[in-house]
Design a protein around this motif. Structure first.
Motif, mmCIF file in Angstrom:
data_model
loop_
_atom_site.group_PDB
_atom_site.id
_atom_site.type_symbol
_atom_site.label_atom_id
_atom_site.label_comp_id
_atom_site.label_asym_id
_atom_site.label_seq_id
_atom_site.Cartn_x
_atom_site.Cartn_y
_atom_site.Cartn_z
ATOM 1 N N LEU A 123 13.407 40.210 31.620
ATOM 2 C CA LEU A 123 12.950 38.838 31.859
ATOM 3 C C LEU A 123 11.472 38.795 32.214
ATOM 4 N N THR A 124 10.852 37.677 31.865
ATOM 5 C CA THR A 124 9.483 37.390 32.294
ATOM 6 C C THR A 124 9.538 36.246 33.296
ATOM 7 N N ALA A 125 8.814 36.376 34.379
ATOM 8 C CA ALA A 125 8.799 35.329 35.395
ATOM 9 C C ALA A 125 7.968 34.142 34.926
ATOM 10 N N THR A 126 8.341 32.974 35.388
ATOM 11 C CA THR A 126 7.502 31.790 35.198
ATOM 12 C C THR A 126 6.997 31.367 36.570
ATOM 13 N N ARG A 127 5.784 30.866 36.589
ATOM 14 C CA ARG A 127 5.167 30.397 37.823
ATOM 15 C C ARG A 127 4.647 28.982 37.609
ATOM 16 N N ALA A 128 4.365 28.339 38.714
ATOM 17 C CA ALA A 128 3.732 27.021 38.623
ATOM 18 C C ALA A 128 2.349 27.177 37.999
ATOM 19 N N ALA A 129 2.058 26.359 37.015
ATOM 20 C CA ALA A 129 0.744 26.395 36.383
ATOM 21 C C ALA A 129 -0.306 25.880 37.366
ATOM 22 N N LEU A 130 -1.530 26.351 37.205
ATOM 23 C CA LEU A 130 -2.624 25.927 38.080
ATOM 24 C C LEU A 130 -3.386 24.759 37.468
ATOM 25 N N ASN A 131 -4.077 24.006 38.310
ATOM 26 C CA ASN A 131 -4.865 22.887 37.798
ATOM 27 C C ASN A 131 -6.207 23.349 37.222
ATOM 28 N N LYS A 191 21.433 36.534 32.905
ATOM 29 C CA LYS A 191 21.958 35.193 33.188
ATOM 30 C C LYS A 191 22.018 34.943 34.690
ATOM 31 N N ALA A 192 22.405 35.987 35.439
ATOM 32 C CA ALA A 192 22.513 35.845 36.890
ATOM 33 C C ALA A 192 21.159 35.528 37.519
ATOM 34 N N PHE A 193 20.103 36.228 37.100
ATOM 35 C CA PHE A 193 18.777 35.982 37.676
ATOM 36 C C PHE A 193 18.237 34.611 37.265
ATOM 37 N N ILE A 194 18.476 34.219 36.021
ATOM 38 C CA ILE A 194 18.016 32.902 35.555
ATOM 39 C C ILE A 194 18.693 31.803 36.369
ATOM 40 N N ASN A 195 19.994 31.955 36.588
ATOM 41 C CA ASN A 195 20.736 30.947 37.362
ATOM 42 C C ASN A 195 20.382 31.000 38.843
ATOM 43 N N LEU A 196 20.186 32.203 39.372
ATOM 44 C CA LEU A 196 19.802 32.350 40.776
ATOM 45 C C LEU A 196 18.498 31.609 41.060
ATOM 46 N N ALA A 197 17.565 31.696 40.114
ATOM 47 C CA ALA A 197 16.249 31.077 40.303
ATOM 48 C C ALA A 197 16.310 29.554 40.278
ATOM 49 N N LYS A 198 17.429 29.007 39.836
ATOM 50 C CA LYS A 198 17.582 27.550 39.791
ATOM 51 C C LYS A 198 18.158 26.987 41.079
ATOM 52 N N THR A 199 18.624 27.873 41.960
ATOM 53 C CA THR A 199 19.212 27.418 43.224
ATOM 54 C C THR A 199 18.154 27.302 44.311
ATOM 55 N N LYS A 200 18.433 26.489 45.296
ATOM 56 C CA LYS A 200 17.500 26.286 46.405
ATOM 57 C C LYS A 200 17.263 27.591 47.153
ATOM 58 N N GLU A 201 18.359 28.321 47.405
ATOM 59 C CA GLU A 201 18.250 29.585 48.143
ATOM 60 C C GLU A 201 17.531 30.637 47.315
ATOM 61 N N GLU A 248 8.938 31.139 39.962
ATOM 62 C CA GLU A 248 9.713 29.907 40.062
ATOM 63 C C GLU A 248 10.908 29.914 39.120
ATOM 64 N N GLY A 249 10.927 30.833 38.200
ATOM 65 C CA GLY A 249 12.042 30.935 37.266
ATOM 66 C C GLY A 249 11.872 32.155 36.389
ATOM 67 N N TYR A 250 12.801 32.330 35.444
ATOM 68 C CA TYR A 250 12.743 33.474 34.534
ATOM 69 C C TYR A 250 13.162 33.043 33.138
ATOM 70 N N GLU A 251 12.595 33.731 32.159
ATOM 71 C CA GLU A 251 12.980 33.488 30.774
ATOM 72 C C GLU A 251 13.097 34.839 30.067
ATOM 73 N N PRO A 252 13.933 34.910 29.007
ATOM 74 C CA PRO A 252 14.101 36.184 28.293
ATOM 75 C C PRO A 252 12.751 36.725 27.818
ATOM 76 N N ALA A 253 12.577 38.018 27.957
ATOM 77 C CA ALA A 253 11.300 38.652 27.610
ATOM 78 C C ALA A 253 11.412 39.438 26.313
ATOM 79 N N LYS A 254 10.287 39.613 25.675
ATOM 80 C CA LYS A 254 10.173 40.494 24.517
ATOM 81 C C LYS A 254 9.185 41.598 24.859
#
Length: 348
Positions: free
Chosen positions: A120-128, A302-312, A323-329
């Motif tokens: 997986l590749t992590a996603t982060r909040a984009a900067l301004n 799938k577990a990490f992608i779903n985990l990242a969607k929870t508040k905890e 802030e989240g994860y997406e499948p990586a190449k």
């Protein structure tokens, strides 16, 4: 053979077949069950921020990951979390199979790709702010996170409040191009050799602009974390530190509290160089792990992608600003491969 003997023989055969079928079934069934049961899942983190902070913030993952994997049909008895003493330590743990999962930068993944596989590749909040022009980061205003998500970031070469750091920033903000002599006269704080933002991409930038790499810099110190690096930058022990794009966002509060600086990090630091875009950190797995199978890798993703969607879960992965994860190449990290090829050739 008498009729009674034949009958007895037939009964014995039926019993033998029944016993064999029973034990064969139960053996197969227990094997299938054991394939879905994992006694100990070892997760390694790199020390890109204070190790004690990582240990504290990621502790809830032990339960969260077990819960998510249970939804995928896997019974994990224990999740063991460790922070490597260095980026290389985490990579070596994956390569040897002493770690099953690693939260590692792209550079570390590429360095240890013979023993590690990226999931997986992590996603982060984009900067301004997202400019390749260093001066455009130096408006004195805070860089802010947006609601958008990005799987890429940049390495920023941050000049501190030291006399040399301010002199370099003054030239950049005046629109002047820094010379190699300017850069080489400064004291640099560099991260691990497998750190994308703290070492690898700065080398690519130096090569592109000056036909040099960080190995040519005459005055460098190795940092054990970005936190200690920021402390050195604030105190003037180093003049320049390459770091990930939102590092100043993360350390803005500590700049005036822990580091006791009189002005904000936005007033006292400037960007003097900006790298090309870099793919975010990875969640990689060990190719030598005894528990890692193609089926488990899918469940883990799938577990990490779903985990990242929870508040905890979001609180846990916030330790790396994920802030989240997406499948990586694997090909996403070809930039890292080019950089490491450059570094190897420069060391010959």
């Amino acid at each position: 053979m008498s009729k009674n003997a034949k009958t007895l023989a037939g009964i014995v055969i039926v019993i033998i077949v029944a016993i064999a079928a029973y034990f064969g079934f139960t053996h197969t069934g227990s094997k299938a069950a054991s394939d879905k049961t994992i006694k100990d899942l070892k997760v390694y983190f790199v020390p890109s921020t204070q190790p004690d902070k990582i240990v504290t913030m990621t502790a809830p993952m032990k339960t969260l990951l077990k819960d998510e994997l249970k939804k995928e049909g896997y019974d994990v008895k224990k999740v063991d979390i460790k922070v490597g003493t260095s980026y290389e330590a985490a990579g070596e743990a994956l390569s040897s199979g002493t770690a099953d999962i690693g939260f590692i930068p792209g550079g570390t993944y590429v360095m240890y790709q013979d023993g590690a596989k990226v999931l997986l590749t992590a996603t982060r909040a984009a900067l301004n702010k997202d400019s390749s022009d260093a001066a455009k980061w130096n408006d004195g205003k805070a860089t802010e996170l947006t609601n958008g998500q990005s799987s890429k970031y940049r390495s920023l070469f941050i000049a501190g409040p030291s006399a040399k750091g301010q002199a370099l920033a003054k030239k950049v903000n005046a629109g002047e191009k820094l010379t190699w002599e300017d850069l080489n006269s400064a004291k640099w704080g560099l991260s691990s050799t497998t750190s994308s933002a703290g070492y690898i991409y700065p080398s690519l930038w130096l090569n592109k602009n000056y036909n040099k790499t960080v190995s040519n810099l005459k005055n460098t110190v190795t940092l054990d974390s970005y936190g200690s690096g920021m402390a050195r930058l604030a105190s003037g022990q180093i003049d320049v530190m390459p770091a990930y794009g939102d590092a100043r966002v993360n350390f803005a509060k500590m700049w005036t509290t822990d580091y006791k600086q009189p002005k904000s990090i936005w007033e006292e630091t400037n960007v003097i160089g900006v790298s090309q875009e870099i793919y975010n950190d990875t969640i990689s797995v060990s190719k030598k792990s005894k528990v890692m199978t193609p089926e488990f890798e899918k469940a883990l993703s799938k577990a990490f992608i779903n985990l990242a969607k929870t508040k905890e879960g979001k609180k846990v992965i916030a330790v790396y600003s994920h802030e989240g994860y997406e499948p990586a190449k694997s090909s996403n990290y070809d930039g890292e491969r080019a950089a490491q090829k450059l570094l190897k050739s420069s060391q010959k």
